[in-house]
Motif scaffolding. Structure first.
Motif, PDB file in Angstrom:
ATOM      1  N   SER A   1     -14.581  11.640  -3.816  1.00 15.05           N
ATOM      2  CA  SER A   1     -13.440  12.654  -3.980  1.00 15.05           C
ATOM      3  C   SER A   1     -12.108  12.196  -4.494  1.00 15.05           C
ATOM      4  O   SER A   1     -11.320  12.717  -5.194  1.00 15.05           O
ATOM      5  N   GLY A   2     -11.803  11.122  -4.050  1.00 16.98           N
ATOM      6  CA  GLY A   2     -10.530  10.404  -4.328  1.00 16.98           C
ATOM      7  C   GLY A   2     -10.409   9.938  -5.697  1.00 16.98           C
ATOM      8  O   GLY A   2      -9.615  10.391  -6.528  1.00 16.98           O
ATOM      9  N   LEU A   3     -11.505   9.545  -6.194  1.00 15.01           N
ATOM     10  CA  LEU A   3     -11.774   9.037  -7.598  1.00 15.01           C
ATOM     11  C   LEU A   3     -11.638  10.219  -8.572  1.00 15.01           C
ATOM     12  O   LEU A   3     -10.917  10.114  -9.413  1.00 15.01           O
ATOM     13  N   GLY A   4     -12.160  11.342  -8.207  1.00 19.74           N
ATOM     14  CA  GLY A   4     -12.435  12.491  -8.939  1.00 19.74           C
ATOM     15  C   GLY A   4     -10.799  12.893  -9.181  1.00 19.74           C
ATOM     16  O   GLY A   4     -10.370  13.414 -10.299  1.00 19.74           O
ATOM     17  N   VAL A   5      -9.922  12.990  -8.155  1.00 17.31           N
ATOM     18  CA  VAL A   5      -8.717  13.381  -8.048  1.00 17.31           C
ATOM     19  C   VAL A   5      -7.906  12.634  -9.413  1.00 17.31           C
ATOM     20  O   VAL A   5      -7.133  13.156 -10.186  1.00 17.31           O
ATOM     21  N   LEU A   6      -8.017  11.255  -8.982  1.00 14.76           N
ATOM     22  CA  LEU A   6      -7.540  10.378  -9.921  1.00 14.76           C
ATOM     23  C   LEU A   6      -7.926  10.536 -11.338  1.00 14.76           C
ATOM     24  O   LEU A   6      -7.032  10.511 -12.549  1.00 14.76           O
ATOM     25  N   PHE A   7      -9.304  10.563 -11.718  1.00 17.07           N
ATOM     26  CA  PHE A   7      -9.824  10.756 -12.976  1.00 17.07           C
ATOM     27  C   PHE A   7      -9.390  12.057 -13.633  1.00 17.07           C
ATOM     28  O   PHE A   7      -9.128  11.950 -14.861  1.00 17.07           O
ATOM     29  N   ARG A   8      -9.330  13.133 -12.682  1.00 16.84           N
ATOM     30  CA  ARG A   8      -8.929  14.474 -13.656  1.00 16.84           C
ATOM     31  C   ARG A   8      -7.448  14.419 -14.050  1.00 16.84           C
ATOM     32  O   ARG A   8      -6.977  15.016 -14.845  1.00 16.84           O
ATOM     33  N   HIS A   9      -6.632  13.478 -13.074  1.00 19.21           N
ATOM     34  CA  HIS A   9      -5.126  13.371 -13.574  1.00 19.21           C
ATOM     35  C   HIS A   9      -5.178  12.673 -14.668  1.00 19.21           C
ATOM     36  O   HIS A   9      -4.227  12.906 -15.742  1.00 19.21           O
ATOM     37  N   ASP A  10      -5.934  11.612 -14.950  1.00 22.18           N
ATOM     38  CA  ASP A  10      -5.800  10.661 -16.080  1.00 22.18           C
ATOM     39  C   ASP A  10      -7.124   9.988 -16.261  1.00 22.18           C
ATOM     40  O   ASP A  10      -7.609   8.949 -15.479  1.00 22.18           O
ATOM     41  N   ALA A  11      -7.948  10.290 -17.263  1.00 17.79           N
ATOM     42  CA  ALA A  11      -9.152   9.915 -17.409  1.00 17.79           C
ATOM     43  C   ALA A  11      -9.237   8.545 -17.797  1.00 17.79           C
ATOM     44  O   ALA A  11     -10.386   7.937 -17.579  1.00 17.79           O
ATOM     45  N   THR A  12      -8.379   7.996 -18.319  1.00 16.14           N
ATOM     46  CA  THR A  12      -8.189   6.453 -18.782  1.00 16.14           C
ATOM     47  C   THR A  12      -8.368   5.483 -17.334  1.00 16.14           C
ATOM     48  O   THR A  12      -8.713   4.413 -17.563  1.00 16.14           O
ATOM     49  N   LEU A  13      -8.160   6.084 -16.452  1.00 16.50           N
ATOM     50  CA  LEU A  13      -8.415   5.261 -15.013  1.00 16.50           C
ATOM     51  C   LEU A  13      -9.594   4.949 -14.827  1.00 16.50           C
ATOM     52  O   LEU A  13     -10.008   4.003 -14.224  1.00 16.50           O
ATOM     53  N   VAL A  14     -10.695   5.583 -15.386  1.00 19.47           N
ATOM     54  CA  VAL A  14     -12.156   5.538 -15.058  1.00 19.47           C
ATOM     55  C   VAL A  14     -12.270   3.856 -15.576  1.00 19.47           C
ATOM     56  O   VAL A  14     -13.036   3.345 -14.860  1.00 19.47           O
ATOM     57  N   ASN A  15     -11.911   3.533 -16.771  1.00 23.54           N
ATOM     58  CA  ASN A  15     -12.132   2.017 -16.897  1.00 23.54           C
ATOM     59  C   ASN A  15     -10.973   0.997 -16.768  1.00 23.54           C
ATOM     60  O   ASN A  15     -10.948   0.070 -17.466  1.00 23.54           O
TER      61      ASN A  15
ATOM     62  N   VAL B   1       1.022  -1.072  -0.003  1.00 20.78           N
ATOM     63  CA  VAL B   1       0.105  -0.018   0.050  1.00 20.78           C
ATOM     64  C   VAL B   1       0.809   1.482  -0.050  1.00 20.78           C
ATOM     65  O   VAL B   1       1.689   1.433   0.825  1.00 20.78           O
ATOM     66  N   THR B   2       0.604   2.081  -0.958  1.00 20.24           N
ATOM     67  CA  THR B   2       1.423   3.407  -1.259  1.00 20.24           C
ATOM     68  C   THR B   2       0.794   4.545  -0.409  1.00 20.24           C
ATOM     69  O   THR B   2      -0.398   4.536  -0.092  1.00 20.24           O
ATOM     70  N   ALA B   3       1.350   5.541  -0.269  1.00 19.18           N
ATOM     71  CA  ALA B   3       0.891   6.876   0.146  1.00 19.18           C
ATOM     72  C   ALA B   3      -0.373   7.258  -0.568  1.00 19.18           C
ATOM     73  O   ALA B   3      -1.354   7.824   0.174  1.00 19.18           O
ATOM     74  N   LEU B   4      -0.057   7.096  -1.769  1.00 18.36           N
ATOM     75  CA  LEU B   4      -1.567   7.764  -2.640  1.00 18.36           C
ATOM     76  C   LEU B   4      -2.542   6.823  -2.390  1.00 18.36           C
ATOM     77  O   LEU B   4      -3.808   7.055  -2.262  1.00 18.36           O
ATOM     78  N   MET B   5      -2.509   5.291  -2.208  1.00 18.68           N
ATOM     79  CA  MET B   5      -3.698   4.433  -1.887  1.00 18.68           C
ATOM     80  C   MET B   5      -4.234   5.153  -0.675  1.00 18.68           C
ATOM     81  O   MET B   5      -5.551   5.082  -0.532  1.00 18.68           O
ATOM     82  N   HIS B   6      -3.313   5.288   0.546  1.00 20.66           N
ATOM     83  CA  HIS B   6      -4.002   5.647   1.567  1.00 20.66           C
ATOM     84  C   HIS B   6      -4.942   6.973   1.600  1.00 20.66           C
ATOM     85  O   HIS B   6      -6.030   7.159   2.341  1.00 20.66           O
ATOM     86  N   ALA B   7      -4.205   7.971   0.821  1.00 13.96           N
ATOM     87  CA  ALA B   7      -4.972   9.255   0.492  1.00 13.96           C
ATOM     88  C   ALA B   7      -6.552   8.975  -0.142  1.00 13.96           C
ATOM     89  O   ALA B   7      -7.442   9.732   0.159  1.00 13.96           O
ATOM     90  N   CYS B   8      -6.485   8.135  -1.216  1.00 16.55           N
ATOM     91  CA  CYS B   8      -7.762   7.869  -1.793  1.00 16.55           C
ATOM     92  C   CYS B   8      -8.579   7.145  -1.026  1.00 16.55           C
ATOM     93  O   CYS B   8      -9.796   7.113  -1.406  1.00 16.55           O
ATOM     94  N   MET B   9      -8.024   6.101  -0.311  1.00 14.97           N
ATOM     95  CA  MET B   9      -9.308   5.080   0.435  1.00 14.97           C
ATOM     96  C   MET B   9      -9.716   6.051   1.617  1.00 14.97           C
ATOM     97  O   MET B   9     -10.722   5.795   2.234  1.00 14.97           O
TER      98      MET B   9
ATOM     99  N   GLY C   1     -10.182   9.408   1.233  1.00 17.07           N
ATOM    100  CA  GLY C   1     -10.843  10.481   0.602  1.00 17.07           C
ATOM    101  C   GLY C   1     -10.041  11.667   0.719  1.00 17.07           C
ATOM    102  O   GLY C   1     -10.661  12.963   0.875  1.00 17.07           O
ATOM    103  N   TYR C   2      -8.937  11.761   1.379  1.00 16.71           N
ATOM    104  CA  TYR C   2      -8.234  13.100   1.402  1.00 16.71           C
ATOM    105  C   TYR C   2      -7.351  13.531  -0.144  1.00 16.71           C
ATOM    106  O   TYR C   2      -6.543  13.433  -0.528  1.00 16.71           O
ATOM    107  N   SER C   3      -8.713  14.223  -0.735  1.00 19.17           N
ATOM    108  CA  SER C   3      -8.290  14.725  -2.092  1.00 19.17           C
ATOM    109  C   SER C   3      -7.228  15.627  -2.379  1.00 19.17           C
ATOM    110  O   SER C   3      -6.241  15.601  -3.335  1.00 19.17           O
ATOM    111  N   GLU C   4      -6.912  16.582  -1.353  1.00 21.22           N
ATOM    112  CA  GLU C   4      -5.955  17.592  -1.269  1.00 21.22           C
ATOM    113  C   GLU C   4      -4.470  16.597  -1.367  1.00 21.22           C
ATOM    114  O   GLU C   4      -3.521  17.115  -2.079  1.00 21.22           O
ATOM    115  N   ILE C   5      -4.338  15.771  -0.622  1.00 20.36           N
ATOM    116  CA  ILE C   5      -3.407  14.996  -0.289  1.00 20.36           C
ATOM    117  C   ILE C   5      -2.891  14.238  -1.656  1.00 20.36           C
ATOM    118  O   ILE C   5      -1.753  14.171  -2.057  1.00 20.36           O
ATOM    119  N   ALA C   6      -4.088  13.634  -2.061  1.00 21.95           N
ATOM    120  CA  ALA C   6      -3.854  12.832  -3.277  1.00 21.95           C
ATOM    121  C   ALA C   6      -3.330  13.775  -4.208  1.00 21.95           C
ATOM    122  O   ALA C   6      -2.316  13.375  -5.326  1.00 21.95           O
TER     123      ALA C   6
END
Length: 212
Positions: A104-118, A58-66, A68-73
Motif C-alpha cells: 500500500s505504501g509502494l502504491g502511493v509512491l508509484f502513483r505519485h511518480d511512476a519512475t520510482l518503480v525502478n 528517517v523522514t515522516a514519509l519513510m515512517h508512513a511507508c514502512m 503502510g499508512y497510505s493515507e498519511i503518505a
C-alpha cells in the motif's frame, strides 16, 4: 464573535510543531508512526516540516511507508515530502516500504511518480531488490504484476534481485514466470557469483538447487 478552536491554539502550537526529541523525532514523525491521520493533518497545517529527518535520516514519509499508512503518505506528498530522500543507510521511502512488505505504501509512491518503480536508492537497490530481500511474496507480486518492475537492475555489489533470493519458492517462480521476460541465471555479481552461487554462499541450498 466566537473564534475557531484552531485559531485559538495557533499561537501556542505553531512554535512547537518542529521541536524534536534528542533522537530527532518531531511531533509529526511521532504522529505518523502512531498512524494518527488527523494529528498529522493538524501539524502540517501548523507549519510542521514534512521532510524533517530524525538522527538516522528517517523522514515522516519513510515512517508512513514502512508502516503502510497510505493515507498519511498521500498527505505528506501533498505537502511536499520528497520520496527520494535517503536515510543514513541510503534507503528511500520506497526501499523501506518494500523491505517491510507494505504494497500500500509502494502504491502511493508509484502513483505519485511512476519512475520510482525502478529507481535505485543509495545502495543501488530498487524496490524489487528489497521485496526479494524481505521474502514478502505479495510485495514481489505487486511490484512485478501491477507495475512491471525491471528484473535485472544491479545494486552496488552487482547483484540483481535474483542474486538476493534466499527463501521463498513462490518468489522464484514469480521472478521467472511473473513477467514476459526471464532473469539471467548466469549473470555474475562483483564477487563473481551467479544467482545460484550467491544463494549457496548465503546458506540457501534449496534456492540454489532450484536455480540450477
Amino acid at each position: 464573535r466566537a473564534r475557531s478552536p484552531l485559531l485559538l491554539i495557533r499561537p501556542m502550537f505553531a512554535p512547537r510543531s518542529n521541536v524534536s526529541t534528542p533522537e530527532g523525532y518531531t511531533p509529526l514523525s511521532l504522529a505518523v508512526s502512531a498512524g494518527h491521520v488527523e494529528v498529522c493533518r493538524l501539524l502540517l497545517r501548523q507549519g510542521a516540516k514534512a521532510d524533517a529527518p530524525d538522527r538516522t535520516g528517517v523522514t515522516a514519509l519513510m515512517h508512513a511507508c514502512m508502516h503502510g499508512y497510505s493515507e498519511i503518505a498521500e498527505l505528506l506528498l501533498l505537502h511536499g515530502a520528497l520520496p527520494t530522500s535517503q536515510n543514513e543507510a541510503g534507503q528511500t521511502a520506497a526501499s523501506l516500504a518494500a523491505r517491510y512488505g507494505r504494497p500500500s505504501g509502494l502504491g502511493v509512491l508509484f502513483r505519485h511518480d511512476a519512475t520510482l518503480v525502478n529507481a535505485c536508492d543509495g545502495v543501488g537497490r530498487t524496490p524489487l531488490h528489497w521485496a526479494v530481500v524481505s521474502s514478502h511474496t505479495p510485495t514481489v507480486k505487486y511490484v512485478l504484476g501491477r507495475w512491471e518492475a525491471e528484473l535485472e537492475p544491479v545494486d552496488a555489489e552487482g547483484c540483481t534481485p535474483l542474486h538476493l533470493l534466499t527463501a521463498g519458492n513462490e518468489i522464484l517462480l514469480l521472478l521467472f514466470h511473473g513477467t514476459p521476460t526471464r532473469p539471467s541465471l548466469t549473470k555474475t555479481n562483483k564477487a563473481g557469483h551467479t544467482p545460484s552461487e550467491a544463494a549457496a554462499a548465503a546458506g540457501a541450498a534449496h534456492c540454489a538447487e532450484m536455480m540450477r
